[in-house]
Design an enzyme around this catalytic site. Sequence first.
Site, short mmCIF file in Angstrom:
data_model
loop_
_atom_site.label_atom_id
_atom_site.label_comp_id
_atom_site.label_asym_id
_atom_site.label_seq_id
_atom_site.Cartn_x
_atom_site.Cartn_y
_atom_site.Cartn_z
N LYS A 22 82.63 102.09 42.21
CA LYS A 22 81.62 101.42 41.37
C LYS A 22 80.43 100.97 42.20
CE LYS A 22 82.27 96.87 40.47
NZ LYS A 22 81.10 96.06 40.80
N ASN A 23 80.72 100.37 43.36
CA ASN A 23 79.64 99.78 44.16
C ASN A 23 78.77 100.83 44.87
OD1 ASN A 23 80.44 97.33 43.30
ND2 ASN A 23 81.28 96.62 45.26
N ARG A 92 75.02 91.66 38.57
CA ARG A 92 74.14 91.42 39.71
C ARG A 92 73.56 92.71 40.31
NH1 ARG A 92 72.88 87.55 43.39
NH2 ARG A 92 72.56 88.42 45.45
N CYS A 116 76.88 83.24 39.98
CA CYS A 116 78.03 83.60 39.18
C CYS A 116 79.20 82.78 39.67
CB CYS A 116 78.32 85.10 39.25
SG CYS A 116 78.90 85.63 40.82
N ARG A 121 74.86 83.06 45.30
CA ARG A 121 74.34 84.42 45.39
C ARG A 121 72.80 84.53 45.30
NH1 ARG A 121 78.46 88.55 42.63
NH2 ARG A 121 77.86 89.74 44.45
N ASP A 307 86.14 91.48 48.75
CA ASP A 307 86.62 91.99 47.46
C ASP A 307 88.12 92.28 47.46
OD1 ASP A 307 84.11 91.75 46.39
OD2 ASP A 307 83.63 93.87 46.40
N ARG A 399 85.23 95.50 34.22
CA ARG A 399 83.97 95.72 34.94
C ARG A 399 84.20 96.62 36.16
NH1 ARG A 399 81.45 91.01 37.26
NH2 ARG A 399 80.28 92.73 38.10
C1 UD1 Z 1 78.14 93.44 47.18
C2 UD1 Z 1 79.22 93.97 46.28
C3 UD1 Z 1 80.26 92.89 46.00
C4 UD1 Z 1 80.79 92.33 47.32
C5 UD1 Z 1 79.65 91.88 48.22
C6 UD1 Z 1 80.12 91.46 49.60
C7 UD1 Z 1 77.99 95.58 44.95
C8 UD1 Z 1 77.48 95.97 43.61
N1 UD1 Z 1 78.60 94.39 45.03
O1 UD1 Z 1 77.47 92.39 46.49
O2 UD1 Z 1 81.33 93.48 45.26
O3 UD1 Z 1 81.61 91.20 47.04
O4 UD1 Z 1 78.72 92.97 48.40
O5 UD1 Z 1 80.81 92.48 50.21
O6 UD1 Z 1 77.91 96.34 45.89
N2 UD1 Z 1 73.19 86.67 50.52
C9 UD1 Z 1 72.14 85.85 50.87
N3 UD1 Z 1 70.88 86.26 50.51
C10 UD1 Z 1 70.64 87.43 49.84
C11 UD1 Z 1 71.73 88.25 49.52
C12 UD1 Z 1 73.01 87.85 49.87
O7 UD1 Z 1 72.32 84.81 51.46
O8 UD1 Z 1 69.48 87.72 49.56
C13 UD1 Z 1 74.56 86.26 50.88
C14 UD1 Z 1 75.50 86.19 49.69
O9 UD1 Z 1 75.39 84.96 49.01
C15 UD1 Z 1 76.83 86.38 50.38
C16 UD1 Z 1 76.51 87.37 51.49
O10 UD1 Z 1 75.10 87.27 51.70
O11 UD1 Z 1 77.26 85.17 50.94
C17 UD1 Z 1 76.86 88.81 51.20
O12 UD1 Z 1 76.34 89.15 49.92
P1 UD1 Z 1 75.85 90.61 49.55
O13 UD1 Z 1 76.35 91.60 50.55
O14 UD1 Z 1 74.40 90.59 49.26
O15 UD1 Z 1 76.60 90.86 48.18
P2 UD1 Z 1 76.09 91.84 47.06
O16 UD1 Z 1 75.33 92.94 47.69
O17 UD1 Z 1 75.46 91.07 45.95
#
Ligand code: UD1
Length: 420
Positions: A22-23, A92, A116, A121, A307, A399
């Site tokens: 999915k990701n 997201r 969420c 996030r 995850d 999901r």
């Molecule tokens: C993706 C995955 C999700 C997984 C996560 C971490 C998808 C669709 N989802 O989510 O399943 O749990 O990676 O492996 O691929 N952060 C910041 N600033 C930002 C963005 C992120 O501080 O602008 C922080 C987040 O709050 C978190 C960490 O960075 O603590 C990692 O998040 P991130 O890798 O961005 O998660 P997603 O890409 O949203």
Amino acid sequence: MDKLVIEGNNRLKGEVVVSGAKNAALPIMAATLLTDQPCVIKGVPSLRDTNTMLKILRSLGKDAEFDKGTVRIARGKDTGSFADYKLVSTMRASFCVLGPLLGKLKKAKVSLPGGCVIGVRPVDLHLKGLKALGAEISIEAGYVNASAPKLKGNSMYLGGVYGSSVLATDNVMMAATLARGKTIIESAACEPEVADLAEFLIKMGAKIKGHGTPTIEIEGVKELHGAEHQIIPDRIESGTWILASLITNGDIRIKNCCLSHLGALVDKLQEAGALLTKTDGTVRARLRTKLKPVNVSTLPYPGFPTDMQAQIMSLMTVTPGISVITEKIYPDRFMHVAELNRMGAHILREGPHAIVEGIKNLSGAPVMASDLRASACLVLAGLAAKGTTAISRIYHLERGYENIEQKMQGLGAKVWREKE
Ligand code: UD1
């Protein structure tokens, strides 16, 4: 709303086929916004989230069809650059249309995804990276307004407080494919799903090197063309089936499972007593010895995936001894602790740590799913527990896990759906 009912304490045996990731599928579908030409994506799981992405692409003017795991995306009548709150707020990953819209149309208005249940996030890293490429960004009334008449390649450090960000890396990499000159992303996310997106972009004509490592180099090109791609297997689904086998003392053979994407999990499970063998592309998961407790800390890839944190916690609840599970990506991602405790588990939450004292048996109970991976953890607990577990709010599970009920039934699980 449906609930999932499981009569547990039943060894799972047989073969299961893992769906596409999915990701990986979600950003790859978003990447088709970078071209007007048709794209074909194979191995896309039929899930609530992939369906949401199809709706978003249609709302942005694409013709998007889904048929038996294949998504065909072509240019529709009117292309748009506005991604509505109603769609983005439900998932997201929708926010990763921002980078490709900016790259192709030089402007975008995309709703902020919001927080969420697993944590705050933020999207600061996405915006930092796109600004470094020359985008002007403002936030008004819950929307990101971005414009960049000329995107220009740049070097940037994209690490945050919790390490690299998967979707921020995706967004910046996609925008940079059509920027003028070279972009270097330091502290890029190394997850296999980011590398799979890069492979798709390369098939579209992008010039990318270093994907799968913390330094990604992108040489901008004038335009991208249509491409065909097969999505990689879902490593989190694979990991969940491995744990389903271990927690039920079962013997499951998992097809379309890429163990090399699961190094940290495999290492921990071998330490815990698992026997994982691979023949002809099929992974067989069973117990080698009695289960032993392990300490786990989640980290960005190649570390232990956040995850899989909830699911390994389920296994540790029935593993004699004490294990400590530390969450370093989303320190509040512990909604499942209270639910596992309702099933008799002994878990103490202390800040970003969960201290688990293994017991002999969980007992079935009515529980509530709070998010996608927490639902998977409750399913695992239900499969192992004595008695009946009824998991409400299973739309979370839908999901991320394609046909999970049928797949479990194929392994001999006593599981069915009931109206709440
Ligand atoms: C993706 C995955 C999700 C997984 C996560 C971490 C998808 C669709 N989802 O989510 O399943 O749990 O990676 O492996 O691929 N952060 C910041 N600033 C930002 C963005 C992120 O501080 O602008 C922080 C987040 O709050 C978190 C960490 O960075 O603590 C990692 O998040 P991130 O890798 O961005 O998660 P997603 O890409 O949203």
